[in-house]
Design an enzyme around this catalytic site. Structure first.
Site, PDB file in Angstrom:
ATOM      1  N   LEU A  40       1.002  -1.237  -0.145  1.00 51.26           N
ATOM      2  CA  LEU A  40       0.142  -0.011  -0.007  1.00 51.26           C
ATOM      3  C   LEU A  40       0.862   1.125  -0.160  1.00 51.26           C
ATOM      4  O   LEU A  40       2.004   1.226   0.868  1.00 51.26           O
ATOM      5  CB  LEU A  40      -0.797   0.037   1.143  1.00 51.26           C
ATOM      6  CG  LEU A  40      -2.096  -0.968   1.549  1.00 51.26           C
ATOM      7  CD1 LEU A  40      -2.602  -0.894   2.724  1.00 51.26           C
ATOM      8  CD2 LEU A  40      -2.984  -0.463   0.327  1.00 51.26           C
ATOM      9  N   ASP A  41       0.816   2.168  -0.736  1.00 50.29           N
ATOM     10  CA  ASP A  41       1.585   3.430  -0.849  1.00 50.29           C
ATOM     11  C   ASP A  41       1.312   4.226   0.510  1.00 50.29           C
ATOM     12  O   ASP A  41       0.415   3.809   1.250  1.00 50.29           O
ATOM     13  CB  ASP A  41       1.217   4.199  -1.995  1.00 50.29           C
ATOM     14  CG  ASP A  41      -0.232   4.908  -2.265  1.00 50.29           C
ATOM     15  OD1 ASP A  41      -0.868   5.382  -1.061  1.00 50.29           O
ATOM     16  OD2 ASP A  41      -0.738   4.753  -3.213  1.00 50.29           O
ATOM     17  N   ALA A  42       2.300   5.017   0.957  1.00 51.26           N
ATOM     18  CA  ALA A  42       2.155   5.680   1.980  1.00 51.26           C
ATOM     19  C   ALA A  42       0.892   6.451   2.341  1.00 51.26           C
ATOM     20  O   ALA A  42       0.284   6.718   3.323  1.00 51.26           O
ATOM     21  CB  ALA A  42       3.117   6.911   2.297  1.00 51.26           C
ATOM     22  N   SER A  44      -2.215   5.587   1.233  1.00 52.93           N
ATOM     23  CA  SER A  44      -3.217   4.621   1.741  1.00 52.93           C
ATOM     24  C   SER A  44      -3.158   4.088   2.873  1.00 52.93           C
ATOM     25  O   SER A  44      -1.900   3.790   3.476  1.00 52.93           O
ATOM     26  CB  SER A  44      -3.284   3.599   0.330  1.00 52.93           C
ATOM     27  OG  SER A  44      -3.319   4.223  -0.715  1.00 52.93           O
TER      28      SER A  44
END
Length: 185
Positions: A40-42, A44
């Protein structure tokens, strides 16, 4: 061979190595030799699965295994039926075309925790919530999909991976639990 369900907080990096300015998984999980199955990107938040089993990690994250992933997205704007149909795909994002997916407009989830820091509200810009279930997971795909149809994502939370869900296994941001890997199959 543990299978860990972790609720990744907003702005936490999906890595165990140190980051110069942000918290990482190592700030929350001290279990040795586990790795995320997917990312998950930062920006999200939400459900992340981790394991020390390479085969299991592959089974969870590889697109051919088709582990469905469900996200809820708070978007700026209100979708109409045409926009919802576009999101369901296939949708051309320039460098790839999305596979068909399930998309529906939902009410704001009552069970969802407040984000820290909160979403900046604009008085003249209404927001909506969408539930999006993908069988693929390209980099920033949900954000790119909603932007492509004119509904920029303000908040993105992954709430389910395969049979695991934050609705049925409530974890607050930063909390984790171990589950039997057999539940995945």
């Amino acid at each position: 061979m543990p299978l860990i369900l972790f609720n990744k907080p907003f702005q936490v990096m999906c890595q165990f190595s140190a980051h110069p300015s942000r918290a990482t998984l190592a700030d929350y999980l001290t279990i040795p030799n586990i790795y995320p199955a997917g990312r998950l990107d930062a920006d999200s938040e939400g459900l992340l699965l981790l394991t020390d089993d390479g085969k299991l990690q592959h089974d969870i994250s590889h697109p051919k295994r088709k582990q469905p992933k469900t996200y809820i997205a708070q978007v700026e704007g209100v979708p109409n039926n045409q926009i919802l149909q576009q999101l369901k795909g296939p949708l051309d994002l320039g460098d790839f075309v999305t596979q068909p997916c399930d998309v529906k407009q939902i009410l704001p989830p009552e069970w969802l925790w407040e984000r820290t820091p909160p979403i900046r509200a604009r008085i003249n810009a209404p927001t909506s919530w969408l539930a999006i279930t993908l069988s693929e997971g390209k980099n920033r795909q949900v954000r790119r999909m909603t932007a492509a149809v004119g509904l920029p994502t303000l908040r993105l939370v992954r709430i389910a991976v395969g049979p695991f869900s934050l609705e049925s296994q409530p974890l607050l941001p930063g909390e984790w639990c171990e589950v039997p890997p057999s539940q995945l199959r």
